[in-house]
Design a protein around this motif. Sequence first.
Motif, PDB file in Angstrom:
ATOM      1  N   ALA A  52       0.252  -1.172   0.295  1.00  0.00           N
ATOM      2  CA  ALA A  52       0.071  -0.142  -0.265  1.00  0.00           C
ATOM      3  C   ALA A  52       0.612   1.550  -0.419  1.00  0.00           C
ATOM      4  N   HIS A  72      -0.946   6.635  -2.865  1.00  0.00           N
ATOM      5  CA  HIS A  72      -1.969   6.279  -2.831  1.00  0.00           C
ATOM      6  C   HIS A  72      -3.172   6.337  -2.072  1.00  0.00           C
ATOM      7  N   ALA A  76      -6.319   8.137  -3.629  1.00  0.00           N
ATOM      8  CA  ALA A  76      -8.442   7.562  -3.156  1.00  0.00           C
ATOM      9  C   ALA A  76      -8.786   9.245  -3.085  1.00  0.00           C
ATOM     10  N   VAL A 269     -12.575  -0.782  -6.237  1.00  0.00           N
ATOM     11  CA  VAL A 269     -12.010  -1.098  -6.478  1.00  0.00           C
ATOM     12  C   VAL A 269     -11.332  -2.297  -7.382  1.00  0.00           C
ATOM     13  N   GLY A 273      -8.536   0.084  -9.490  1.00  0.00           N
ATOM     14  CA  GLY A 273      -6.801  -1.268  -8.752  1.00  0.00           C
ATOM     15  C   GLY A 273      -7.087  -2.785  -9.340  1.00  0.00           C
ATOM     16  N   ARG A 278      -3.170  -2.865 -10.719  1.00  0.00           N
ATOM     17  CA  ARG A 278      -2.720  -1.248  -9.806  1.00  0.00           C
ATOM     18  C   ARG A 278      -3.062  -2.033  -8.584  1.00  0.00           C
ATOM     19  N   PHE A 279      -2.757  -3.585  -8.158  1.00  0.00           N
ATOM     20  CA  PHE A 279      -2.069  -3.620  -6.846  1.00  0.00           C
ATOM     21  C   PHE A 279      -2.125  -2.936  -5.604  1.00  0.00           C
ATOM     22  N   ASP A 280      -1.280  -2.548  -5.945  1.00  0.00           N
ATOM     23  CA  ASP A 280      -1.253  -1.532  -4.239  1.00  0.00           C
ATOM     24  C   ASP A 280      -1.680  -0.117  -4.300  1.00  0.00           C
ATOM     25  N   PHE A 281      -2.834   0.144  -5.183  1.00  0.00           N
ATOM     26  CA  PHE A 281      -3.340   0.931  -5.012  1.00  0.00           C
ATOM     27  C   PHE A 281      -4.845   0.359  -4.517  1.00  0.00           C
ATOM     28  N   ALA A 282      -5.272  -0.934  -5.126  1.00  0.00           N
ATOM     29  CA  ALA A 282      -5.952  -2.184  -3.940  1.00  0.00           C
ATOM     30  C   ALA A 282      -5.562  -1.837  -2.662  1.00  0.00           C
ATOM     31  N   THR A 283      -4.492  -2.196  -2.620  1.00  0.00           N
ATOM     32  CA  THR A 283      -4.132  -2.450  -1.142  1.00  0.00           C
ATOM     33  C   THR A 283      -4.276  -1.537  -0.213  1.00  0.00           C
TER      34      THR A 283
END
Length: 313
Positions: A52, A72, A76, A269, A273, A278-283
């Motif tokens: 994250a 991130h 958001a 998400v 994400g 975009r796994f970092d944004f989803a995390t």
Amino acid sequence: MDGKKKSTVKKKGVGSMKLYLRNSWQLYAMLVVPVVYMILFKYKPMIGVVVAFKKFNVFQGIWNSPWVGFAHFKEAFTSADFWSALKNTLILNLGDLVIGFPIPIFLAIFLNELRSSGVRKTTQTLLYLPNFLSWVIISGVATQLLSSSGLVNNIVNALGFNSIPFLSNSFLWRFVYWFFGVWQGAGYSLIVYLAALMATDASLGEAAYIDGATRMQRIWHVTLPQISSTITVLLIMQIGKLVSISFDRPYMMGNTLVKDASDVISTYVYSIGLAAGRFDFATAIGLFQTVVGVVLVLLANAVIKKMGQEGIV
């Protein structure tokens, strides 16, 4: 003398511990598997929360990806789509809490008051069956019943009235969402409350009956207080989920016509994400939900304790 006494007590303590372990080692052996499972699949993945705060690159891995701090979260929190999704999440979850939380309690008390065990068991089974249905099936049922050409609107049209836009009007769609949520999930909570009711002291109700209490008075003053601890624990856990929402239910129940009401954090998400990689944004969004959920649980627990009820911690 004091030293000898301490030495004797220490030897007795070690001996009793050895005896205890010799008699109970099977229990600890059985405990190894769930503990290892929790460590490997529940606690170890928590390390990935650092994603994250990084610009995650699949080829560089978690630890070699560059740090970006709270970038991130800032993205958001400055996005209108995020706040819209958060608003919809809170509205839908609050509706589930206000509408869906009390209904299993009423059903459990109603079934507990029935004298016929056959009717009680049959009703309990019928109420629990929808819990096994996926939201794909339930959304199909909702479409067949409530669409403009569905069964309900066909009956409405046959009576000479205009079709009701259950699935295309955002206001009405929310009530459809809550209704099917209660239908699908009430049976599971019902079993929890029935189990709590089975553990209540029946003699208290009998004493109240002898004193002239009506059935409603016995339910209010005898039955409900005895299951209040179960109710408060489930209420606290439900409050902790106010900012978290499953993906399948709003995704399958929603459509483009009610996107302003069905676009929640989980779908946000997914689209912003995960679908874009975009796994970092989803995390980061997932971490936000977790932190807020923990805060809500602690606040709800503190408030309930102030009201004189038992909390969870």
